[in-house]
Design a protein around this motif. Structure first.
Motif, short mmCIF file in Angstrom:
data_model
loop_
_atom_site.label_atom_id
_atom_site.label_comp_id
_atom_site.label_asym_id
_atom_site.label_seq_id
_atom_site.Cartn_x
_atom_site.Cartn_y
_atom_site.Cartn_z
N GLN A 173 -65.44 10.17 -98.18
CA GLN A 173 -64.64 8.90 -98.33
C GLN A 173 -63.26 9.55 -98.08
N PRO A 174 -62.03 9.08 -98.48
CA PRO A 174 -61.26 9.07 -97.50
C PRO A 174 -60.14 10.61 -98.17
N THR A 175 -60.38 10.61 -99.87
CA THR A 175 -59.67 11.85 -100.14
C THR A 175 -60.90 13.23 -99.73
N ASP A 176 -62.39 12.56 -99.19
CA ASP A 176 -62.81 13.79 -98.57
C ASP A 176 -62.33 14.51 -97.79
N GLU A 177 -61.17 14.34 -96.54
CA GLU A 177 -60.59 15.06 -95.99
C GLU A 177 -59.75 15.56 -96.53
N ASN A 178 -58.56 16.22 -97.96
CA ASN A 178 -57.70 16.79 -98.46
C ASN A 178 -58.03 18.67 -98.31
N ASN A 179 -59.20 19.09 -97.47
CA ASN A 179 -59.47 20.27 -97.75
C ASN A 179 -59.57 21.03 -95.94
N LYS A 180 -58.86 22.66 -95.83
CA LYS A 180 -58.63 22.77 -94.40
C LYS A 180 -60.11 22.81 -93.68
N GLN A 181 -61.23 22.45 -93.88
CA GLN A 181 -62.11 22.11 -93.14
C GLN A 181 -62.07 21.44 -92.37
N ALA A 182 -62.42 19.77 -93.47
CA ALA A 182 -62.26 18.51 -93.30
C ALA A 182 -60.63 18.21 -91.81
N ALA A 183 -59.45 18.93 -92.90
CA ALA A 183 -58.10 18.55 -91.92
C ALA A 183 -58.27 18.89 -90.37
N TRP A 184 -58.42 20.14 -89.94
CA TRP A 184 -58.28 20.63 -88.41
C TRP A 184 -58.96 19.53 -87.73
N ARG A 185 -60.91 19.49 -88.20
CA ARG A 185 -61.86 18.75 -86.95
C ARG A 185 -60.86 17.46 -87.27
N LEU A 186 -60.21 16.41 -87.92
CA LEU A 186 -60.03 15.63 -87.34
C LEU A 186 -58.74 15.62 -86.77
N ASN A 187 -57.45 16.70 -86.82
CA ASN A 187 -56.62 16.12 -86.30
C ASN A 187 -56.93 16.82 -84.66
N PRO A 188 -56.58 15.75 -84.10
CA PRO A 188 -57.04 15.92 -82.45
C PRO A 188 -56.47 17.32 -81.27
N GLU A 189 -55.21 17.55 -82.14
CA GLU A 189 -54.31 18.96 -81.52
C GLU A 189 -55.12 19.72 -82.09
N MET A 190 -56.38 20.45 -83.04
CA MET A 190 -57.09 21.28 -82.96
C MET A 190 -58.95 20.88 -82.23
#
Length: 381
Positions: A173-190
């Motif tokens: 779900q789109p809202t699933d990325e609103n936690n830090k475990q998901a946020a950095w995994r979906l960030n190309p820089e990280m």
């Protein structure tokens, strides 16, 4: 032997994998946590360290400070190894500096942000006396080791087909990325060039090679960014060719709604096949063409020595993710002890993912992404 002393970079309070590392490292009383740089915020690092039972003066503001200060301590006090449990983009710098300061390294996968970095890391390792381990956790399960042994004993005959399936639903779900475990995994820089394949697909690839004894020679891939607004893949299908000519497929998904951590692998040979599921890890199922299937259980019957050395409990007592993780730590600790005391490590101690696996994994990730972006069908690894 005296316990090894471990430092940690990352993994402060609230971090999932940091807690797993700490529990696994200390499970067999071979390692104790003595210091750390647990967070980029010094106050949070101190709060985390104190909650882990560490003195304030061993809670460092940065990993650079930790390596410098720990190196000054006498051998009886300073750390022997460091666990790296940060997002991917920090792995290379931390590991390199640790090795240059004389510390052993155990790192989350992937080893680095890209292939060039992991090759440079291997060159740094070659110049120093440090050991390196990579936490491909699933290779630590007893029944995975038994599967590897039985294939090596030719119980399946020539391997013809390998199927790895790794569905998760935690990013469906789109809202699933609103936690830090998901946020950095979906960030190309990280995270680097991939989310799903770099996070879980590479585990499946490692498992296929580890059990079969084969190497993946070519890939054909289709990666997808399913949820709108994401920059990296959250689903992938990869066709595989292996070094003996066998074919395979790897399905990895983090948008498989309702799935938890349903990693499975099936290896089909000319005489029999083997099947294992991470959610039922104590069972290895062997199937035959013309007779009933066999269920091989952890702790039961004539299992190989490596399997037995990685089993702690009597039959019927489930050994799971923490124990598999701890097997990597235990075997790595035995390597370090052997090096310290100029001893020959037991065979089981060498059964740990290392820098060669790190290079294989990073190569796999980059080739899969390259294949997915290309109109060319097969890409050589």
């Amino acid at each position: 032997m005296v316990k090894l002393k471990m430092g940690m970079v990352g993994g402060g309070q609230g971090a999932f994998i940091g807690a797993v590392h700490r529990i696994a490292a200390q499970l067999d009383n071979q390692i104790e946590l003595v210091c750390g740089a647990f967070n980029q915020n010094p106050d949070d690092t101190i709060a985390s360290g104190l909650s882990f039972g560490l003195p304030k003066n061993r809670c460092y503001a940065s990993y650079k400070e930790m390596f410098i200060e720990e190196q000054k301590l006498p051998d009886t006090e300073r750390m022997d190894l460091v666990a790296i449990v940060t997002p991917n983009h920090l792995h290379y710098d931390i590991a390199t500096l640790a090795i240059e300061h004389g510390f052993h390294v155990i790192s989350d996968k992937p080893a680095t942000l890209n292939l060039n970095q992991v090759i440079a890391l291997s060159e740094t390792l070659a110049k120093h006396n440090s050991l390196y381990a990579l936490t491909h956790t699933y290779s630590g399960y007893p029944m995975i080791k038994e599967a590897k042994h039985r294939i090596k004993q030719d119980e399946l005959g020539e391997i013809r087909k390998i199927v790895v399936n790794y569905p998760q639903g935690w990013l469906s779900q789109p809202t699933d990325e609103n936690n830090k475990q998901a946020a950095w995994r979906l960030n190309p820089e990280m995270a680097g060039i991939s989310c799903c394949i770099a996070d879980i697909g590479v585990h499946g690839a490692h498992l296929a090679e580890y059990i079969s004894g084969l190497t993946i020679s070519h890939v054909c891939a289709d990666l997808t960014t399913t949820v709108a607004g994401r920059y990296l893949d959250d689903d992938g299908t990869v066709m595989l060719r292996f070094s003996n000519g066998a074919k395979g497929v790897l399905l990895a998904s983090q948008i498989a709604t309702g799935e938890e951590n349903n990693l499975t692998i099936s290896l089909y040979g000319e005489k029999a096949s083997l099947h294992w599921s991470q959610e039922s890890p104590n069972s290895l199922i062997k199937k035959y063409p013309n007779q009933s299937s066999e269920i091989i259980r952890t702790g039961v019957g004539n299992l190989c020595a490596i399997t037995q050395s990685n089993t702690r409990l009597p039959a019927g007592h489930p050994e799971g993710y923490i124990e598999a993780f701890a097997n990597i730590y235990l075997n790595f600790a035995q390597q370090i002890h052997a090096l310290k005391h100029q001893l020959v490590p037991p065979t089981s101690a060498l059964d740990v993912p290392d820098i060669k696996d790190a290079i294989r994994g990073m190569t796999f990730i980059e080739r899969v992404v390259q294949a997915s972006e290309s109109d060319q069908k097969w890409h050589k690894i």
